[in-house]
Design a protein around this motif. Structure first.
Motif: not given
Length: 371
Positions: A195, A201, A236
């Motif tokens: 991510s 993400k 994230l």
């Protein structure tokens, strides 16, 4: 020095280590590609004995020899101690599903210690798809763990590798491994690596189970699993939409609890979640939330203090109730001290929070802080 291999591992025709050994009707073993070329040009004698062969010679797979070669390649020293890159290519050419622990360990060593060139060799060989399949084998935790570790090292090769892993289908098995078993912490670490780039993400956050399972791991996992889950959520939630997803998944309560246990990373995740309305609303519902953050300001590390002040600023910005609660637990007094902190970020955040809370305090307090 050249790695010495048993002569029986080499094809009598090509003299190379066999990747697909087959037995000719004469009883001798050859690499399939080599003997097939021999037959395709019209030869009907055994290359070793020179005796005639049937009109349509059969090629029987020599599974025993293939297994011996695979085991030898898997157990040999890693690429860091061997100059024979041909053996690495052979190992990867024979790497298939299902595999065994020694072979997976050898692929892991190649990805882990062989440097960027070896990681690219693993990626270019097609081994990633095999590793992904092993990462999804929950009933063989030893193989799953080795596969996830290898994928993690491959992901460290840069953004292209991270994009490639998701394109190959790594997301489903990695998310599946977040279920709290021994591989959960490793799966969360791999999600953190994947991510790092923005497009991932969004892709990872949109997976229906990724953020909910990280939130569950944060709530029910052991210390390492909770730490890795918080780290993955922090990466994230730099993507705005994922903040709302984390709040809906119930991440706020375990984050507050983890922050109360001294986790600086949990405070940083709360700082991201407090940037969305849903996050602030959920924090305001959590009993003892302000007291936990006040304790971080009082006793936390400089980085923890900095981020706790950010969270309190955001939560108290448009809530008189939260502001009064912060004053009640002594946050305003703490801020009056921290405004002169040598850490400029702490001093700035403390000043902003003190002025905000001062609106609900006595005029003399405001004057004192302003000075």
């Amino acid at each position: 020095m050249e790695v010495q291999l048993p002569d029986d591992f080499r094809c009598p025709i090509s003299l190379e280590v066999m990747t697909d050994p087959v037995i000719l009707s004469s009883g001798h073993t050859f690499d399939r590609a080599s003997i097939q070329r021999w037959l395709d040009v019209g030869n009907r004698t055994c290359p070793v004995t020179k005796l005639p062969l049937p009109p349509s010679p059969s090629l029987t797979p020599n599974y025993a020899l293939r297994s011996l070669i695979s085991s030898y390649l898997a157990r040999r020293p890693s690429a860091a101690s061997s100059s024979d890159g041909h053996l690495d290519s052979l190992l990867l050419a024979r790497f298939s599903f299902p595999s065994d622990a020694p072979t997976l360990s050898a692929v892991l060593r190649l990805a882990q210690r062989g440097g960027a060139a070896s990681r690219r060799l693993v990626a270019d060989s097609g081994a990633i798809s095999v590793l992904i399949r092993h990462a999804d084998v929950a009933d063989r935790s030893d193989l799953q763990h080795l596969a996830l570790r290898a994928l993690l090292h491959i992901s460290l090769d840069g953004d292209h590798a991270r994009l490639g892993l998701l394109a190959e289908g790594a997301l489903d098995p990695v998310v599946s491994a977040l279920r709290g078993d021994p591989a959960a912490a490793l799966a969360a670490t791999l999600l953190t690596s994947l991510s790092i780039i923005d497009v991932n993400k969004a892709t990872i956050g949109a997976h229906p189970a990724s953020i909910p399972r990280l939130a569950a791991l944060l709530s029910d996992g052991d210390e390492r699993q909770r730490r890795e889950a918080a780290t993955a959520l922090y990466e994230l939630c730099k993507f705005a939409e994922n903040r709302r997803r984390a709040v809906r998944a119930g991440a706020v309560a375990p984050l507050v609890r983890f922050a109360g246990e001294g986790s600086e990373r949990a405070v940083r995740v709360l700082g991201l979640l407090a940037k969305c309305r849903e996050g602030k609303d959920e924090m305001r519902k959590k009993a003892g939330f302000v007291r936990v953050l006040a304790d971080v300001v009082r006793t936390g590390s400089p980085r923890g203090v900095e981020h706790a002040l950010v969270v309190l600023n955001l939560v108290c910005s448009d809530s008189q109730e939260m502001a009064f609660e912060a004053i009640k637990v002594g946050v305003l007094d703490l801020c009056s001290v921290l405004t002169t902190d040598m850490n400029q970020k702490i001093g700035k955040n403390a000043m902003e929070l003190a002025l905000r809370l001062g609106i609900f305090s006595s005029p003399c307090t405001i004057t004192k802080i302003g000075q």
